[in-house]
Design a protein around this motif. Structure first.
Motif, PDB file in Angstrom:
ATOM      1  N   GLY A 141      -7.244   4.471  -4.459  1.00  0.00           N
ATOM      2  CA  GLY A 141      -8.137   4.811  -3.893  1.00  0.00           C
ATOM      3  C   GLY A 141      -8.297   3.831  -2.259  1.00  0.00           C
ATOM      4  O   GLY A 141      -7.524   2.722  -2.261  1.00  0.00           O
ATOM      5  N   SER A 142      -8.780   4.057  -1.263  1.00  0.00           N
ATOM      6  CA  SER A 142      -9.123   3.243  -0.162  1.00  0.00           C
ATOM      7  C   SER A 142      -9.703   1.867  -0.658  1.00  0.00           C
ATOM      8  O   SER A 142     -10.238   1.834  -1.597  1.00  0.00           O
ATOM      9  CB  SER A 142     -10.005   3.867   0.751  1.00  0.00           C
ATOM     10  N   CYS A 143      -9.222   1.024   0.116  1.00  0.00           N
ATOM     11  CA  CYS A 143      -9.738  -0.505  -0.042  1.00  0.00           C
ATOM     12  C   CYS A 143      -9.664  -1.183   1.257  1.00  0.00           C
ATOM     13  O   CYS A 143      -8.963  -0.862   2.098  1.00  0.00           O
ATOM     14  CB  CYS A 143      -9.026  -1.327  -1.106  1.00  0.00           C
ATOM     15  N   ASP A 144     -10.095  -2.725   1.282  1.00  0.00           N
ATOM     16  CA  ASP A 144     -10.055  -3.285   2.419  1.00  0.00           C
ATOM     17  C   ASP A 144      -9.072  -4.469   2.571  1.00  0.00           C
ATOM     18  O   ASP A 144      -8.851  -5.054   3.591  1.00  0.00           O
ATOM     19  CB  ASP A 144     -11.445  -3.951   2.441  1.00  0.00           C
ATOM     20  N   LEU A 145      -8.406  -4.226   1.574  1.00  0.00           N
ATOM     21  CA  LEU A 145      -6.725  -5.166   1.695  1.00  0.00           C
ATOM     22  C   LEU A 145      -6.206  -4.857   2.931  1.00  0.00           C
ATOM     23  O   LEU A 145      -5.780  -3.564   3.202  1.00  0.00           O
ATOM     24  CB  LEU A 145      -6.297  -5.105   0.442  1.00  0.00           C
ATOM     25  N   SER A 146      -5.548  -5.946   3.406  1.00  0.00           N
ATOM     26  CA  SER A 146      -4.575  -5.540   4.518  1.00  0.00           C
ATOM     27  C   SER A 146      -3.258  -5.541   3.932  1.00  0.00           C
ATOM     28  O   SER A 146      -2.739  -6.612   3.474  1.00  0.00           O
ATOM     29  CB  SER A 146      -4.863  -6.424   5.477  1.00  0.00           C
ATOM     30  N   GLN A 154       1.077  -1.167  -0.047  1.00  0.00           N
ATOM     31  CA  GLN A 154       0.096   0.084   0.093  1.00  0.00           C
ATOM     32  C   GLN A 154       0.879   1.216  -0.058  1.00  0.00           C
ATOM     33  O   GLN A 154       1.841   1.352   0.840  1.00  0.00           O
ATOM     34  CB  GLN A 154      -0.775   0.150   1.295  1.00  0.00           C
ATOM     35  N   LEU A 155       0.823   1.900  -1.156  1.00  0.00           N
ATOM     36  CA  LEU A 155       1.470   3.345  -1.218  1.00  0.00           C
ATOM     37  C   LEU A 155       0.673   4.416  -0.850  1.00  0.00           C
ATOM     38  O   LEU A 155      -0.456   4.555  -1.495  1.00  0.00           O
ATOM     39  CB  LEU A 155       2.083   3.121  -2.556  1.00  0.00           C
ATOM     40  N   ASN A 156       1.172   5.149   0.021  1.00  0.00           N
ATOM     41  CA  ASN A 156       0.223   6.318   0.698  1.00  0.00           C
ATOM     42  C   ASN A 156       1.084   7.539   0.284  1.00  0.00           C
ATOM     43  O   ASN A 156       2.283   7.672   0.829  1.00  0.00           O
ATOM     44  CB  ASN A 156       0.011   6.415   1.903  1.00  0.00           C
ATOM     45  N   CYS A 157       0.662   8.345  -0.618  1.00  0.00           N
ATOM     46  CA  CYS A 157       1.431   9.464  -1.216  1.00  0.00           C
ATOM     47  C   CYS A 157       0.879  10.786  -0.786  1.00  0.00           C
ATOM     48  O   CYS A 157      -0.425  10.900  -0.454  1.00  0.00           O
ATOM     49  CB  CYS A 157       1.692   9.456  -2.589  1.00  0.00           C
ATOM     50  N   THR A 158       1.553  11.648  -0.493  1.00  0.00           N
ATOM     51  CA  THR A 158       1.092  13.056   0.015  1.00  0.00           C
ATOM     52  C   THR A 158       1.523  14.072  -1.019  1.00  0.00           C
ATOM     53  O   THR A 158       2.436  13.724  -1.957  1.00  0.00           O
ATOM     54  CB  THR A 158       1.512  13.356   1.483  1.00  0.00           C
ATOM     55  N   ASP A 159       0.734  15.307  -1.296  1.00  0.00           N
ATOM     56  CA  ASP A 159       1.041  16.328  -1.945  1.00  0.00           C
ATOM     57  C   ASP A 159       1.167  16.175  -3.579  1.00  0.00           C
ATOM     58  O   ASP A 159       2.291  16.359  -3.962  1.00  0.00           O
ATOM     59  CB  ASP A 159       2.292  17.075  -1.355  1.00  0.00           C
ATOM     60  N   PRO A 160       0.307  15.559  -4.198  1.00  0.00           N
ATOM     61  CA  PRO A 160      -1.183  15.415  -3.855  1.00  0.00           C
ATOM     62  C   PRO A 160      -1.358  14.177  -2.925  1.00  0.00           C
ATOM     63  O   PRO A 160      -0.625  13.175  -3.347  1.00  0.00           O
ATOM     64  CB  PRO A 160      -1.905  15.554  -4.896  1.00  0.00           C
ATOM     65  N   ASP A 161      -2.712  14.198  -2.293  1.00  0.00           N
ATOM     66  CA  ASP A 161      -2.646  12.757  -1.548  1.00  0.00           C
ATOM     67  C   ASP A 161      -3.287  11.451  -2.401  1.00  0.00           C
ATOM     68  O   ASP A 161      -4.385  12.102  -3.222  1.00  0.00           O
ATOM     69  CB  ASP A 161      -3.819  12.965  -0.580  1.00  0.00           C
ATOM     70  N   ILE A 162      -2.516  10.717  -2.747  1.00  0.00           N
ATOM     71  CA  ILE A 162      -3.231   9.294  -3.346  1.00  0.00           C
ATOM     72  C   ILE A 162      -2.868   8.254  -2.362  1.00  0.00           C
ATOM     73  O   ILE A 162      -2.023   8.014  -1.676  1.00  0.00           O
ATOM     74  CB  ILE A 162      -2.703   9.229  -4.645  1.00  0.00           C
ATOM     75  N   GLN A 163      -3.485   7.170  -2.709  1.00  0.00           N
ATOM     76  CA  GLN A 163      -3.441   5.942  -2.265  1.00  0.00           C
ATOM     77  C   GLN A 163      -3.390   4.806  -3.309  1.00  0.00           C
ATOM     78  O   GLN A 163      -4.413   4.783  -4.098  1.00  0.00           O
ATOM     79  CB  GLN A 163      -4.427   5.485  -1.085  1.00  0.00           C
ATOM     80  N   VAL A 164      -2.503   3.995  -3.420  1.00  0.00           N
ATOM     81  CA  VAL A 164      -2.539   2.930  -4.327  1.00  0.00           C
ATOM     82  C   VAL A 164      -2.097   1.536  -3.562  1.00  0.00           C
ATOM     83  O   VAL A 164      -1.198   1.432  -2.927  1.00  0.00           O
ATOM     84  CB  VAL A 164      -1.300   3.274  -5.588  1.00  0.00           C
ATOM     85  N   THR A 165      -3.036   0.643  -3.667  1.00  0.00           N
ATOM     86  CA  THR A 165      -2.597  -0.593  -3.333  1.00  0.00           C
ATOM     87  C   THR A 165      -2.349  -1.759  -4.337  1.00  0.00           C
ATOM     88  O   THR A 165      -3.094  -1.790  -5.411  1.00  0.00           O
ATOM     89  CB  THR A 165      -3.727  -1.270  -2.251  1.00  0.00           C
ATOM     90  N   VAL A 166      -1.188  -2.285  -4.287  1.00  0.00           N
ATOM     91  CA  VAL A 166      -0.797  -3.437  -5.266  1.00  0.00           C
ATOM     92  C   VAL A 166      -1.050  -4.783  -4.691  1.00  0.00           C
ATOM     93  O   VAL A 166      -0.236  -5.078  -3.821  1.00  0.00           O
ATOM     94  CB  VAL A 166       0.571  -2.961  -5.673  1.00  0.00           C
ATOM     95  N   ASP A 167      -1.921  -5.358  -4.960  1.00  0.00           N
ATOM     96  CA  ASP A 167      -1.991  -7.042  -4.640  1.00  0.00           C
ATOM     97  C   ASP A 167      -1.270  -7.621  -5.552  1.00  0.00           C
ATOM     98  O   ASP A 167      -1.738  -8.271  -6.711  1.00  0.00           O
ATOM     99  CB  ASP A 167      -3.804  -7.118  -4.681  1.00  0.00           C
ATOM    100  N   MET A 168       0.038  -7.818  -4.943  1.00  0.00           N
ATOM    101  CA  MET A 168       1.015  -8.738  -6.116  1.00  0.00           C
ATOM    102  C   MET A 168       0.742 -10.325  -6.250  1.00  0.00           C
ATOM    103  O   MET A 168       0.606 -10.756  -7.458  1.00  0.00           O
ATOM    104  CB  MET A 168       2.371  -8.366  -5.583  1.00  0.00           C
ATOM    105  N   PRO A 169       0.207 -10.802  -5.341  1.00  0.00           N
ATOM    106  CA  PRO A 169      -0.270 -12.259  -5.682  1.00  0.00           C
ATOM    107  C   PRO A 169      -1.438 -12.331  -6.544  1.00  0.00           C
ATOM    108  O   PRO A 169      -1.352 -13.342  -7.331  1.00  0.00           O
ATOM    109  CB  PRO A 169      -0.591 -12.902  -4.282  1.00  0.00           C
ATOM    110  N   ASN A 170      -2.379 -11.495  -6.398  1.00  0.00           N
ATOM    111  CA  ASN A 170      -3.301 -11.618  -7.359  1.00  0.00           C
ATOM    112  C   ASN A 170      -3.383 -10.601  -8.540  1.00  0.00           C
ATOM    113  O   ASN A 170      -4.356 -10.430  -9.507  1.00  0.00           O
ATOM    114  CB  ASN A 170      -4.580 -11.216  -6.396  1.00  0.00           C
ATOM    115  N   LYS A 171      -2.210  -9.925  -8.802  1.00  0.00           N
ATOM    116  CA  LYS A 171      -2.044  -8.946  -9.814  1.00  0.00           C
ATOM    117  C   LYS A 171      -3.042  -8.039 -10.122  1.00  0.00           C
ATOM    118  O   LYS A 171      -3.508  -8.017 -11.215  1.00  0.00           O
ATOM    119  CB  LYS A 171      -1.779 -10.142 -11.154  1.00  0.00           C
ATOM    120  N   LYS A 172      -3.318  -7.353  -9.064  1.00  0.00           N
ATOM    121  CA  LYS A 172      -4.276  -6.301  -9.001  1.00  0.00           C
ATOM    122  C   LYS A 172      -3.598  -5.070  -8.351  1.00  0.00           C
ATOM    123  O   LYS A 172      -2.927  -4.950  -7.577  1.00  0.00           O
ATOM    124  CB  LYS A 172      -5.665  -6.480  -8.121  1.00  0.00           C
ATOM    125  N   VAL A 173      -4.528  -3.838  -9.113  1.00  0.00           N
ATOM    126  CA  VAL A 173      -3.820  -2.488  -8.667  1.00  0.00           C
ATOM    127  C   VAL A 173      -5.193  -1.763  -8.110  1.00  0.00           C
ATOM    128  O   VAL A 173      -6.039  -1.866  -9.134  1.00  0.00           O
ATOM    129  CB  VAL A 173      -3.073  -1.729  -9.608  1.00  0.00           C
TER     130      VAL A 173
END
Length: 135
Positions: A61-66, A39-58
């Motif tokens: 925004g917010s998501c329920d993955l841990s 999970q990549l949380n960036c600021t200025d500007p604020d973004i959130q990117v979650t990369v589920d590598m085992p399932n090959k998904k990006v």
């Protein structure tokens, strides 16, 4: 404000390079083998990117993955990383990038990420955003 116009633009480039990674079978398989959910949380500007590598998904925004590893940095630093201009290990040591979770798992993936640096720069050039190069 950082180098990106807004969060949508930052997300399109930063999530976009992860989407290229999971679409490229040779790279995606290497990432999947790591078992990492980043999970990549960036600021200025604020973004959130979650990369589920085992399932090959990006997911943008917010998501329920841990996440296995959660990283925090400015969007400018993410831009620099994807151009090969930010040494992740040094940035972590200096506190410019913060991480929660097993950092060695992410550091092991840097050689895989390096394969994407030219593609990231090509996408900036193709869209006329040379102002984002080496910033």
């Amino acid at each position: 404000m950082g180098v990106f116009k807004d969060g949508d633009e930052a997300a399109s480039y930063i999530a976009g390079i992860f989407e290229e990674a999971v679409a490229d079978e040779s790279i995606a398989d290497q990432l999947a083998a790591s078992g990492v959910v980043l999970q990549l949380n960036c600021t200025d500007p604020d973004i959130q990117v979650t990369v589920d590598m085992p399932n090959k998904k990006v997911i943008t925004g917010s998501c329920d993955l841990s996440p296995t590893v959660a990283m925090s940095m400015t969007s400018d630093m993410a831009n620099q990383f994807w151009q090969g201009k930010l040494n992740l290990a040094v940035a972590l040591a200096k506190g410019q990038v913060r991480a929660k979770g097993p950092v060695p798992k992410i550091l092991k993936l840097v050689p895989v990420a390096k394969k994407l640096f030219p593609r990231y720069e090509e996408s900036l050039r193709a869209e006329g955003r040379t102002d984002l190069l080496a910033v």
